[in-house]
Design a protein around this motif. Structure first.
Motif, PDB file in Angstrom:
ATOM      1  N   LEU A 150      -1.495   6.117  11.101  1.00  0.00           N
ATOM      2  CA  LEU A 150      -0.940   6.862   9.976  1.00  0.00           C
ATOM      3  C   LEU A 150       0.101   6.078   9.189  1.00  0.00           C
ATOM      4  O   LEU A 150       0.471   6.474   8.082  1.00  0.00           O
ATOM      5  N   ALA A 151       0.569   4.964   9.720  1.00  0.00           N
ATOM      6  CA  ALA A 151       1.502   4.114   8.980  1.00  0.00           C
ATOM      7  C   ALA A 151       0.785   3.372   7.857  1.00  0.00           C
ATOM      8  O   ALA A 151       1.346   3.148   6.783  1.00  0.00           O
ATOM      9  N   ASP A 152      -0.434   2.975   8.098  1.00  0.00           N
ATOM     10  CA  ASP A 152      -1.231   2.260   7.093  1.00  0.00           C
ATOM     11  C   ASP A 152      -2.615   2.883   7.059  1.00  0.00           C
ATOM     12  O   ASP A 152      -3.447   2.647   7.936  1.00  0.00           O
ATOM     13  N   ARG A 153      -2.872   3.687   6.027  1.00  0.00           N
ATOM     14  CA  ARG A 153      -4.149   4.393   5.908  1.00  0.00           C
ATOM     15  C   ARG A 153      -5.034   3.795   4.827  1.00  0.00           C
ATOM     16  O   ARG A 153      -6.047   4.384   4.435  1.00  0.00           O
ATOM     17  N   SER A 154      -4.636   2.623   4.349  1.00  0.00           N
ATOM     18  CA  SER A 154      -5.328   2.031   3.204  1.00  0.00           C
ATOM     19  C   SER A 154      -6.789   1.707   3.488  1.00  0.00           C
ATOM     20  O   SER A 154      -7.618   1.726   2.576  1.00  0.00           O
ATOM     21  N   GLY A 155      -7.137   1.429   4.728  1.00  0.00           N
ATOM     22  CA  GLY A 155      -8.515   1.014   5.026  1.00  0.00           C
ATOM     23  C   GLY A 155      -9.409   2.106   5.563  1.00  0.00           C
ATOM     24  O   GLY A 155     -10.516   1.825   6.035  1.00  0.00           O
ATOM     25  N   GLU A 156      -8.964   3.357   5.491  1.00  0.00           N
ATOM     26  CA  GLU A 156      -9.762   4.446   6.067  1.00  0.00           C
ATOM     27  C   GLU A 156     -11.121   4.578   5.393  1.00  0.00           C
ATOM     28  O   GLU A 156     -12.100   4.957   6.040  1.00  0.00           O
ATOM     29  N   LYS A 157     -11.196   4.273   4.107  1.00  0.00           N
ATOM     30  CA  LYS A 157     -12.473   4.379   3.399  1.00  0.00           C
ATOM     31  C   LYS A 157     -13.150   3.026   3.207  1.00  0.00           C
ATOM     32  O   LYS A 157     -14.379   2.924   3.239  1.00  0.00           O
ATOM     33  N   THR A 158     -12.341   1.990   3.016  1.00  0.00           N
ATOM     34  CA  THR A 158     -12.911   0.675   2.692  1.00  0.00           C
ATOM     35  C   THR A 158     -12.997  -0.257   3.889  1.00  0.00           C
ATOM     36  O   THR A 158     -13.752  -1.241   3.858  1.00  0.00           O
ATOM     37  N   GLY A 159     -12.212   0.005   4.928  1.00  0.00           N
ATOM     38  CA  GLY A 159     -12.146  -0.902   6.066  1.00  0.00           C
ATOM     39  C   GLY A 159     -11.223  -2.078   5.835  1.00  0.00           C
ATOM     40  O   GLY A 159     -11.007  -2.893   6.734  1.00  0.00           O
ATOM     41  N   VAL A 160     -10.620  -2.177   4.630  1.00  0.00           N
ATOM     42  CA  VAL A 160      -9.707  -3.267   4.293  1.00  0.00           C
ATOM     43  C   VAL A 160      -8.282  -2.707   4.265  1.00  0.00           C
ATOM     44  O   VAL A 160      -7.956  -1.868   3.425  1.00  0.00           O
ATOM     45  N   TYR A 161      -7.436  -3.170   5.168  1.00  0.00           N
ATOM     46  CA  TYR A 161      -6.075  -2.658   5.274  1.00  0.00           C
ATOM     47  C   TYR A 161      -5.110  -3.602   4.553  1.00  0.00           C
ATOM     48  O   TYR A 161      -5.145  -4.821   4.764  1.00  0.00           O
ATOM     49  N   ILE A 162      -4.257  -3.014   3.694  1.00  0.00           N
ATOM     50  CA  ILE A 162      -3.366  -3.824   2.858  1.00  0.00           C
ATOM     51  C   ILE A 162      -1.908  -3.776   3.327  1.00  0.00           C
ATOM     52  O   ILE A 162      -1.052  -4.426   2.732  1.00  0.00           O
ATOM     53  N   GLY A 163      -1.637  -3.030   4.382  1.00  0.00           N
ATOM     54  CA  GLY A 163      -0.250  -2.829   4.812  1.00  0.00           C
ATOM     55  C   GLY A 163       0.301  -3.963   5.650  1.00  0.00           C
ATOM     56  O   GLY A 163       0.607  -3.784   6.835  1.00  0.00           O
ATOM     57  N   THR A 164       0.472  -5.100   5.049  1.00  0.00           N
ATOM     58  CA  THR A 164       1.032  -6.259   5.750  1.00  0.00           C
ATOM     59  C   THR A 164       2.487  -5.971   6.139  1.00  0.00           C
ATOM     60  O   THR A 164       3.273  -5.521   5.288  1.00  0.00           O
ATOM     61  N   PRO A 165       2.856  -6.185   7.390  1.00  0.00           N
ATOM     62  CA  PRO A 165       4.237  -5.923   7.807  1.00  0.00           C
ATOM     63  C   PRO A 165       5.251  -6.621   6.906  1.00  0.00           C
ATOM     64  O   PRO A 165       5.099  -7.801   6.568  1.00  0.00           O
ATOM     65  N   GLY A 166       6.278  -5.877   6.493  1.00  0.00           N
ATOM     66  CA  GLY A 166       7.320  -6.421   5.628  1.00  0.00           C
ATOM     67  C   GLY A 166       7.050  -6.259   4.156  1.00  0.00           C
ATOM     68  O   GLY A 166       7.928  -6.556   3.339  1.00  0.00           O
ATOM     69  N   THR A 167       5.852  -5.775   3.765  1.00  0.00           N
ATOM     70  CA  THR A 167       5.566  -5.551   2.348  1.00  0.00           C
ATOM     71  C   THR A 167       5.893  -4.111   1.967  1.00  0.00           C
ATOM     72  O   THR A 167       6.097  -3.251   2.819  1.00  0.00           O
ATOM     73  N   GLN A 168       5.917  -3.864   0.661  1.00  0.00           N
ATOM     74  CA  GLN A 168       6.378  -2.583   0.152  1.00  0.00           C
ATOM     75  C   GLN A 168       5.428  -1.444   0.516  1.00  0.00           C
ATOM     76  O   GLN A 168       4.232  -1.508   0.291  1.00  0.00           O
ATOM     77  N   ARG A 169       6.014  -0.367   1.064  1.00  0.00           N
ATOM     78  CA  ARG A 169       5.277   0.858   1.363  1.00  0.00           C
ATOM     79  C   ARG A 169       5.733   1.996   0.453  1.00  0.00           C
ATOM     80  O   ARG A 169       4.916   2.748  -0.070  1.00  0.00           O
ATOM     81  N   GLY A 170       7.058   2.149   0.257  1.00  0.00           N
ATOM     82  CA  GLY A 170       7.611   3.180  -0.615  1.00  0.00           C
ATOM     83  C   GLY A 170       8.039   2.612  -1.952  1.00  0.00           C
ATOM     84  O   GLY A 170       7.733   1.465  -2.287  1.00  0.00           O
ATOM     85  N   ASP A 171       8.758   3.460  -2.724  1.00  0.00           N
ATOM     86  CA  ASP A 171       9.173   3.007  -4.065  1.00  0.00           C
ATOM     87  C   ASP A 171      10.581   2.438  -4.093  1.00  0.00           C
ATOM     88  O   ASP A 171      11.093   2.081  -5.150  1.00  0.00           O
ATOM     89  N   PHE A 172      11.265   2.380  -2.920  1.00  0.00           N
ATOM     90  CA  PHE A 172      12.609   1.826  -2.765  1.00  0.00           C
ATOM     91  C   PHE A 172      13.706   2.654  -3.431  1.00  0.00           C
ATOM     92  O   PHE A 172      14.863   2.255  -3.438  1.00  0.00           O
ATOM     93  N   LYS A 173      13.359   3.818  -4.008  1.00  0.00           N
ATOM     94  CA  LYS A 173      14.404   4.712  -4.501  1.00  0.00           C
ATOM     95  C   LYS A 173      15.010   5.434  -3.307  1.00  0.00           C
ATOM     96  O   LYS A 173      14.298   5.798  -2.369  1.00  0.00           O
ATOM     97  N   PRO A 174      16.328   5.679  -3.320  1.00  0.00           N
ATOM     98  CA  PRO A 174      16.996   6.153  -2.102  1.00  0.00           C
ATOM     99  C   PRO A 174      16.837   7.638  -1.808  1.00  0.00           C
ATOM    100  O   PRO A 174      17.176   8.081  -0.720  1.00  0.00           O
ATOM    101  N   ARG A 175      16.340   8.440  -2.744  1.00  0.00           N
ATOM    102  CA  ARG A 175      16.285   9.888  -2.545  1.00  0.00           C
ATOM    103  C   ARG A 175      14.985  10.470  -3.092  1.00  0.00           C
ATOM    104  O   ARG A 175      14.445   9.994  -4.087  1.00  0.00           O
ATOM    105  N   ASP A 176      14.517  11.531  -2.438  1.00  0.00           N
ATOM    106  CA  ASP A 176      13.435  12.355  -2.962  1.00  0.00           C
ATOM    107  C   ASP A 176      14.018  13.603  -3.617  1.00  0.00           C
ATOM    108  O   ASP A 176      15.121  14.034  -3.294  1.00  0.00           O
TER     109      ASP A 176
END
Length: 271
Positions: free
Chosen positions: A225-251
């Motif tokens: 569930l941390a990296d769901r990018s490959g659930e449909k394509t089989g190609v996962y893009i969530g390289t450790p240390g790369t951006q996951r969120g938008d870096f804004k401090p609040r929702d």
């Protein structure tokens, strides 16, 4: 020996306002009770551009003290659900990320409300008035995700971004908004308003910063569930240390809808 009971900061804050709420003595005081119903929306890492996008529903109850024709204090409890899904985004980058969430919210808030026109139902010359409000409160949240198999999984305990400990279950909120109220019959008022909640958390959606190393995650479910990018394509893009969120401090989240209320008008209000 005296016993000292220490309360958390937010309950102390609300308790102080409740004391003010009960003890202020001015002319033309009235009590008002009512309910609210409408749509809830979310602005955060899975919706960065649309501040008026509904993603769930909300309902609430409130009690209000009208100190005079212009100023009131409102204690409100609201229950809502918000959600977000990259699969519905117009951005290919978001669709490739493929994250999603739903979270229930329970909010307790105390707000000051100001009418722009002199207004007391069934006792004043004006049948309507625009108004604004602002205050403070606390909300609980518990983001969940639905797996490909259809299972609903709570995300907090999975620490999907490699957090040292799970994030909090509650956040302080600052509600603010505006609306229009109308005295449609006797002491009954209907209102429409739009309000936003600034929060002290960036985890309403379980997304904030960077992709974590799978080795730092607590179990296989967290890895999935941390990296769901490959659930449909089989190609996962969530390289450790790369951006996951938008870096804004609040929702943020927002409520838009209608309220209906009944005002207990005292005889002093007619003068």
């Amino acid at each position: 020996m005296p016993v000292t009971i220490k309360l958390p900061l937010m309950p102390k804050f609300i308790a102080g306002f409740l004391l003010l709420f009960i003890t202020i003595n001015t002319n033309a005081q009235t009590w008002e009770i009512g309910g609210a119903l409408g749509a809830a929306g979310y602005i955060g890492d899975l919706n960065v551009n649309n501040p008026v996008k509904p993603s769930g529903a909300f309902a609430g109850l409130f009690v209000k003290r009208n100190f005079n024709r212009y100023l009131a204090a409102k204690l409100s409890y609201s229950f809502a659900q918000i959600s977000g899904a990259d699969s519905t985004s117009s951005s290919q980058q978001f669709r490739d990320r493929n994250l999603s969430f739903k979270t229930p919210l329970q909010e307790l808030s105390l707000m000051a409300e100001f009418n722009f026109m002199s207004y007391i139902p069934d006792a004043g010359k004006n049948k309507y008035t625009p108004y604004i409000y602002a205050g403070a409160g606390i909300t609980s949240y518990a983001p969940k995700a639905t797996t490909q198999a259809g299972n609903v999984i709570g995300l907090r305990g999975l620490q999907t971004e490699g957090q040292a400990s799970p994030y909090a279950t509650k956040a302080i909120v600052v509600p603010f908004g505006a609306g229009l109220k109308y005295n449609f019959s006797g002491k009954w008022t209907v209102a429409a308003d739009l309000g936003y909640r600034f929060t002290t958390t960036d985890y309403l959606d379980d997304v904030s910063g960077l992709y974590a190393s799978p080795a730092s995650l607590p179990n296989a479910t967290a890895v999935k569930l941390a990296d769901r990018s490959g659930e449909k394509t089989g190609v996962y893009i969530g390289t450790p240390g790369t951006q996951r969120g938008d870096f804004k401090p609040r929702d943020f989240y927002m409520f838009v809808g209608f309220t209906i209320s009944y005002t207990f008008v005292t005889s002093a209000c007619y003068y």
